[in-house]
Write an enzyme that holds these catalytic residues in place. Structure first.
Site, PDB file in Angstrom:
ATOM      1  N   ARG A 120     -11.438 -35.341  24.488  1.00  0.00           N
ATOM      2  CA  ARG A 120     -12.587 -34.496  24.772  1.00  0.00           C
ATOM      3  C   ARG A 120     -12.926 -33.622  23.557  1.00  0.00           C
ATOM      4  NH1 ARG A 120     -11.921 -29.926  28.299  1.00  0.00           N
ATOM      5  NH2 ARG A 120      -9.684 -30.265  28.232  1.00  0.00           N
TER       6      ARG A 120
ATOM      7  N   GLU B 188       2.489 -25.679  26.768  1.00  0.00           N
ATOM      8  CA  GLU B 188       1.106 -25.241  26.948  1.00  0.00           C
ATOM      9  C   GLU B 188       1.151 -23.888  27.656  1.00  0.00           C
ATOM     10  OE1 GLU B 188      -2.170 -26.038  26.112  1.00  0.00           O
ATOM     11  OE2 GLU B 188      -2.420 -24.144  27.173  1.00  0.00           O
TER      12      GLU B 188
ATOM     13  N   ASP C  72      -5.921 -24.670  18.506  1.00  0.00           N
ATOM     14  CA  ASP C  72      -7.075 -23.761  18.539  1.00  0.00           C
ATOM     15  C   ASP C  72      -7.497 -23.439  17.112  1.00  0.00           C
ATOM     16  OD1 ASP C  72      -7.097 -23.706  21.303  1.00  0.00           O
ATOM     17  OD2 ASP C  72      -5.700 -22.032  21.410  1.00  0.00           O
TER      18      ASP C  72
HETATM   19  C1  LIG Z   1      -7.845 -27.382  21.843  1.00  0.00           C
HETATM   20  S1  LIG Z   1      -6.527 -27.559  22.972  1.00  0.00           S
HETATM   21  C2  LIG Z   1      -5.780 -29.096  22.439  1.00  0.00           C
HETATM   22  C3  LIG Z   1      -5.344 -29.975  23.564  1.00  0.00           C
HETATM   23  C4  LIG Z   1      -4.568 -31.236  23.241  1.00  0.00           C
HETATM   24  N1  LIG Z   1      -3.616 -31.099  22.158  1.00  0.00           N
HETATM   25  C5  LIG Z   1      -5.461 -32.433  22.979  1.00  0.00           C
HETATM   26  O1  LIG Z   1      -5.285 -33.106  21.973  1.00  0.00           O
HETATM   27  O2  LIG Z   1      -6.329 -32.705  23.795  1.00  0.00           O
HETATM   28  C6  LIG Z   1      -5.401 -26.368  22.327  1.00  0.00           C
HETATM   29  C7  LIG Z   1      -4.418 -25.866  23.399  1.00  0.00           C
HETATM   30  O3  LIG Z   1      -3.324 -25.244  22.756  1.00  0.00           O
HETATM   31  C8  LIG Z   1      -2.864 -24.187  23.593  1.00  0.00           C
HETATM   32  N2  LIG Z   1      -2.034 -23.338  22.720  1.00  0.00           N
HETATM   33  C9  LIG Z   1      -2.432 -22.669  21.622  1.00  0.00           C
HETATM   34  N3  LIG Z   1      -1.392 -22.105  21.007  1.00  0.00           N
HETATM   35  C10 LIG Z   1      -0.277 -22.442  21.738  1.00  0.00           C
HETATM   36  C11 LIG Z   1       1.117 -22.182  21.598  1.00  0.00           C
HETATM   37  N4  LIG Z   1       1.583 -21.440  20.588  1.00  0.00           N
HETATM   38  N5  LIG Z   1       1.948 -22.680  22.515  1.00  0.00           N
HETATM   39  C12 LIG Z   1       1.491 -23.443  23.547  1.00  0.00           C
HETATM   40  N6  LIG Z   1       0.179 -23.719  23.738  1.00  0.00           N
HETATM   41  C13 LIG Z   1      -0.688 -23.228  22.828  1.00  0.00           C
HETATM   42  C14 LIG Z   1      -4.132 -23.592  24.141  1.00  0.00           C
HETATM   43  O4  LIG Z   1      -3.898 -22.899  25.361  1.00  0.00           O
HETATM   44  C15 LIG Z   1      -4.999 -24.851  24.346  1.00  0.00           C
HETATM   45  O5  LIG Z   1      -4.873 -25.339  25.667  1.00  0.00           O
END
Ligand SMILES: C[S@@+](CC[C@H](N)C(=O)[O-])C[C@H]1O[C@@H](n2cnc3c(N)ncnc32)[C@H](O)[C@@H]1O
Length: 262
Positions: free
Chosen positions: A240, A115, A165
């Site tokens: 969420r 993350e 995202d």
């Molecule tokens: C919408 S949240 C999903 C959270 C979690 N997977 C869930 O199911 O609740 C997407 C997260 O991915 C992280 N993120 C996006 N691209 C990433 C990458 N290449 N490496 C690590 N984190 C990443 C963002 O910072 C964000 O916190």
């Protein structure tokens, strides 16, 4: 070019410092799937960082970006987990909504989560600790780079990309994580028969996921016989992001594909 670092509060070991929003757009940088945000933490996040980083957080050698993993970096994962076990990786674990439940339900696996957003990493450590989940290690870095540098060919048993995202605007779609080059990397790192679990509340992204995995010829849809080829949610918890998606009338799509035999 030195990285611009925005003012931030104290942070912990193994954490990227703050970066200006939009920094990923600067020329010369690869396109990344995340927005750079500050790293300021609230008191409970800072406490979690101070107390729990030694247990959960793994630092990695960085390249020029604070969220990067240096080319050629290597970590003895078995040593960091304290055991050899089948490896699952989550990319984009957020505040751990899926991670805590899914890792807790799989105590026989080592679960490595990436993350980029430091305060979310701190919150996740607090949640893991409160839930008594010990089979997780977190790396505050770009998971695509981490997968490339830290996980060997065919060493991965499962990959989780849950609610990545969405980048819904057309001009931003090139930032979506699930794209052909990334699928090629995943295919290399997954063992034969290894699982790739994906979920999204953006129909268009779900279709892109299915197209990318299908077109690669390297994965097999485990639920091809179900309507649309979508998987059941199974034991994945209601997060969420999912609740927010459902409340605005969006359909949640799950995909479960396996690595085709080499
Ligand atoms: C919408 S949240 C999903 C959270 C979690 N997977 C869930 O199911 O609740 C997407 C997260 O991915 C992280 N993120 C996006 N691209 C990433 C990458 N290449 N490496 C690590 N984190 C990443 C963002 O910072 C964000 O916190």
């Amino acid at each position: 070019m030195p990285e611009h670092v925005a003012p931030s509060g104290p942070i912990g070991p193994g954490l990227p410092d703050a970066n200006a929003a939009g920094a990923a757009d600067r020329p010369g940088r690869g396109v990344v799937s995340f927005v750079r945000r500050g790293s300021r933490m609230n008191a409970s996040q800072q406490r979690a960082m101070d107390d729990l980083a030694p247990r959960y957080l793994i630092d990695v050698p960085r390249a020029d970006m604070s969220t990067s993993v240096a080319p050629g970096a290597w970590i003895d994962l078995a040593e960091r987990f304290g055991r050899e076990a089948p490896l699952a990786v989550e990319i984009g674990s957020g505040t751990g909504d899926s991670l805590v439940a899914m890792a807790g339900a799989r105590p026989e696996m080592n679960v490595l989560a990436f993350e980029v957003y430091a305060p979310a990493v701190a919150s996740t450590m607090g949640r893991l600790d409160r839930a008594g989940v010990r089979n997780v290690r977190l790396i505050a870095a770009d998971g695509a780079e981490g997968l490339r540098e830290l996980v060997g060919t065919a060493r991965l048993t499962e990959l989780w990309t849950l609610f990545p995202d969405p980048w819904p605007k057309k001009r931003h779609r090139k930032r979506r994580l699930i794209a052909p080059a990334f699928a090629g990397l995943v295919a290399d790192r997954l063992a034969d028969g290894g699982l790739w679990r994906l979920a999204t509340d953006w129909t268009d992204y779900a279709e892109q996921m299915a197209e990318v995995l299908g077109a690669s010829g390297l994965f097999i849809n485990q639920y091809a016989d179900r309507p649309g080829g979508w998987a059941p949610r199974g034991t994945r918890p209601l997060t969420r992001f999912e609740r927010r998606g459902l409340s605005t009338g969006r359909a949640i799509r799950d995909l479960v594909w396996t690595r085709a035999p080499r």
